[in-house]
Design an enzyme around this catalytic site. Structure first.
Site, PDB file in Angstrom:
ATOM      1  CB  CYS A  47      -3.026   9.146   0.462  1.00 14.39           C
ATOM      2  SG  CYS A  47      -4.696   8.980   0.743  1.00 14.39           S
ATOM      3  CE  LYS A  65      -3.203   3.198   0.573  1.00 16.50           C
ATOM      4  NZ  LYS A  65      -3.966   3.441  -0.269  1.00 16.50           N
TER       5      LYS A  65
HETATM    6  N1  SAJ Z   1      -0.901  15.053  -8.648  1.00 14.97           N
HETATM    7  C1  SAJ Z   1       0.141  15.826  -9.470  1.00 14.97           C
HETATM    8  N2  SAJ Z   1       0.578  14.964 -10.538  1.00 14.97           N
HETATM    9  C2  SAJ Z   1       0.374  14.047 -10.906  1.00 14.97           C
HETATM   10  C3  SAJ Z   1      -0.847  13.427 -10.308  1.00 14.97           C
HETATM   11  C4  SAJ Z   1      -1.180  13.925  -9.236  1.00 14.97           C
HETATM   12  O1  SAJ Z   1       0.699  16.780  -9.015  1.00 14.97           O
HETATM   13  O2  SAJ Z   1       0.704  13.230 -12.019  1.00 14.97           O
HETATM   14  C5  SAJ Z   1      -1.270  15.823  -7.364  1.00 14.97           C
HETATM   15  C6  SAJ Z   1      -2.716  15.900  -7.127  1.00 14.97           C
HETATM   16  O3  SAJ Z   1      -3.095  17.432  -7.716  1.00 14.97           O
HETATM   17  C7  SAJ Z   1      -3.040  15.935  -5.776  1.00 14.97           C
HETATM   18  C8  SAJ Z   1      -2.065  14.830  -5.494  1.00 14.97           C
HETATM   19  O4  SAJ Z   1      -0.936  14.747  -6.347  1.00 14.97           O
HETATM   20  O5  SAJ Z   1      -2.529  17.260  -4.939  1.00 14.97           O
HETATM   21  C9  SAJ Z   1      -2.577  13.643  -5.055  1.00 14.97           C
HETATM   22  O6  SAJ Z   1      -3.440  13.355  -6.086  1.00 14.97           O
HETATM   23  P1  SAJ Z   1      -3.711  11.917  -6.606  1.00 14.97           P
HETATM   24  O7  SAJ Z   1      -4.863  11.896  -7.546  1.00 14.97           O
HETATM   25  O8  SAJ Z   1      -2.642  11.250  -7.024  1.00 14.97           O
HETATM   26  O9  SAJ Z   1      -4.348  10.898  -5.544  1.00 14.97           O
HETATM   27  P2  SAJ Z   1      -4.998  10.796  -4.188  1.00 14.97           P
HETATM   28  O10 SAJ Z   1      -4.350  11.208  -3.005  1.00 14.97           O
HETATM   29  O11 SAJ Z   1      -6.506  11.404  -4.287  1.00 14.97           O
HETATM   30  O12 SAJ Z   1      -5.382   9.180  -3.916  1.00 14.97           O
HETATM   31  C10 SAJ Z   1      -4.332   8.206  -4.065  1.00 14.97           C
HETATM   32  C11 SAJ Z   1      -4.595   7.016  -5.127  1.00 14.97           C
HETATM   33  N3  SAJ Z   1      -3.142   6.399  -4.985  1.00 14.97           N
HETATM   34  C12 SAJ Z   1      -2.689   6.208  -6.329  1.00 14.97           C
HETATM   35  O13 SAJ Z   1      -3.080   6.366  -7.237  1.00 14.97           O
HETATM   36  C13 SAJ Z   1      -1.544   5.277  -6.171  1.00 14.97           C
HETATM   37  C14 SAJ Z   1      -5.520   6.219  -4.643  1.00 14.97           C
HETATM   38  O14 SAJ Z   1      -5.627   5.030  -5.363  1.00 14.97           O
HETATM   39  C15 SAJ Z   1      -5.303   5.868  -3.104  1.00 14.97           C
HETATM   40  O15 SAJ Z   1      -6.476   4.817  -2.606  1.00 14.97           O
HETATM   41  C16 SAJ Z   1      -5.262   7.118  -2.088  1.00 14.97           C
HETATM   42  O16 SAJ Z   1      -4.168   7.689  -2.776  1.00 14.97           O
HETATM   43  C17 SAJ Z   1      -5.175   6.419  -0.733  1.00 14.97           C
HETATM   44  O17 SAJ Z   1      -6.180   6.534  -0.136  1.00 14.97           O
HETATM   45  O18 SAJ Z   1      -4.108   6.230  -0.372  1.00 14.97           O
END
Ligand code: SAJ
Length: 419
Positions: A259, A205
């Site tokens: 997360c 995870k």
């Molecule tokens: N972000 C970027 N660049 C990217 C992708 C995301 O700057 O290329 C930023 C987003 O804007 C945001 C942050 O990262 O601020 C996190 O966003 P996210 O969409 O990556 O993820 P979360 O936090 O909404 O959800 C993540 C997911 N994990 C993965 O994709 C590996 C989700 O599947 C998990 O269940 C969740 O964390 C969790 O609960 O752990």
């Protein structure tokens, strides 16, 4: 089997709803009394597509009930713990919510109960919690009770789809624990189910979110480089990603949510050695709001406006697009980074309460606009019209929302070295 879900937050409530609608009798335990009342009246306290209909169905069928009374969860067959495991100020994990949930379960459980932890936890924690239960009850882990770490992997905004279709890792303290949990989760999971040890599932995870965090840090470092070489990083990334084995992430104002900013710290916390790459990636991502601050101040310099005279409107406070969630939001970090240096900061986020009521109101008389969240509605704004409301026209894009800089604006963006 009768199920108790401990903690009815972003993960606990949807999980309780899924089990109830799969036919189990579910009791949701939550210490916030107002949340319990809301849920029992069929109204969710979190924003998520479809949640209100699915919750109403679970409450009306009598399968789901929420409570703050520990007596109501006595003698259940299954306990599913979904409490938060936040970081403290010093970036070490705060496991007090988890420990108190485990103590509540230890008082309520019976011999033969299955205890599931869905919370994201540092490696080795499930085994430690099994030992805590043994201390509190005298029951032997694996013989008198079963225990599993079943990490949630859902993306806010698509929780109900991902709960069903994502694959699931079940890490047991014994093989029988994981087998029991598989039978339980099969009631609604259509994705694959993998059984393993609890320490493996804990690491898996945390690796998933660390992978994403480190990759975003790399993309953010590329954005810095693009400013050095005066190119558009998004054009370069798109071209690099045409290679069959390259998939660069999206740079931006930072990494937020509950997360990604936390899980890399949990991953390395119990380890003896220092892990430079993972730590450095966190530092790069945490520093991104300061790059946006630099871009803003450079732009103010080009129009000869001292920062302390500038009125700045920040568009978006949520940590990511089309969400109302502001936990660890880089947009808030940005606001904090500039608030003491400028005349006034206004915020506007259509999803977040306590921000300006309208975009026009936030922009009237402002000198600069900074886009800090990639809400879909921000992508089709008419800048020519909006610009007429402003005193000066500076536009800073922290999230690749503006493809073509509008006429008449001083424009800068993360990774947009060409302007
Ligand atoms: N972000 C970027 N660049 C990217 C992708 C995301 O700057 O290329 C930023 C987003 O804007 C945001 C942050 O990262 O601020 C996190 O966003 P996210 O969409 O990556 O993820 P979360 O936090 O909404 O959800 C993540 C997911 N994990 C993965 O994709 C590996 C989700 O599947 C998990 O269940 C969740 O964390 C969790 O609960 O752990």
């Amino acid at each position: 089997a009768e199920i108790a879900v401990i903690g009815l937050g972003y993960i606990g409530l949807p999980t309780a709803i899924m089990f109830a609608n799969a036919g189990f009798k579910v009791t949701g335990y939550e210490i916030r009394k107002d949340v319990v009342e809301r849920i029992n009246s069929g109204k969710a306290h979190i924003v998520e597509p479809d949640i209100d209909d699915l919750l109403r169905k679970a409450i009306e069928s009598g399968k789901l009930r929420a409570t703050s009374n520990p007596a109501d969860i006595r003698g259940k067959d299954v306990y599913i713990i979904c409490v938060q495991t936040p970081l403290r100020e010093d970036r070490t994990p705060n496991l007090t919510y988890l420990e108190s949930a485990v103590e509540t379960v230890a008082k309520a459980m019976k011999p033969g109960s299955l205890i599931v932890i869905e919370s994201t936890i540092p490696p080795l924690t499930t085994v430690r919690m099994a030992e805590l239960i043994e201390e509190l009850t005298g029951l032997k882990p694996g013989r008198d009770f079963y225990m599993v770490h079943a990490p949630e992997r859902v993306m806010p905004g698509r929780i109900f789809r991902e709960l069903v279709y994502n694959s699931r890792i079940l890490g047991g303290i014994t093989p029988e624990s994981a087998e029991l949990a598989e039978r339980l989760y099969r009631s609604f999971v259509k994705g694959q189910i993998f059984r393993t040890k609890s320490t493996v599932s804990e690491v898996v995870k945390l690796m998933e979110n660390t992978f994403r965090d480190v990759n975003i840090a790399l993309a953010n470092e590329f954005a810095y480089l693009a400013h050095q070489y005066e190119i558009n990083v998004f054009e370069a990334i798109e071209l690099a990603n045409s290679h069959p084995r390259v998939k660069i992430h999206v740079p931006g104002i930072g990494v937020g949510g509950h997360c990604l900013p936390k899980d890399p710290h949990l991953l390395v916390w119990p380890a003896k050695d220092d892990f430079g790459l993972i730590r450095l990636a966190r530092e790069i991502n945490d520093g991104m709001p300061l790059l946006v601050k630099d871009l803003l101040f450079e732009a103010l310099r080009t129009i000869n406006l001292p920062p302390e005279k500038a009125v700045v409107a920040v568009l978006g406070l949520a940590y990511k697009g089309d969400s109302d969630d502001t936990r660890n939001s880089p947009a808030s970090a940005f606001v904090e980074a500039i608030v003491d240096d400028v005349a006034e900061v206004r915020t506007y986020d259509p999803f977040v309460e306590g921000t300006h009521g309208s975009l026009e109101e936030a922009l009237r008389g402002a000198d600069a606009v900074v886009i800090a969240t990639d809400h879909t509605v921000f992508k089709s704004l008419d800048w020519e019209t909006l610009g007429k409301l402003m005193r000066n026209r500076v536009l800073i894009d922290g999230r690749r929302v503006v493809e073509v800089p509008p006429e008449g604006f001083v424009f800068k963006g993360v990774g947009r070295g060409e302007y």
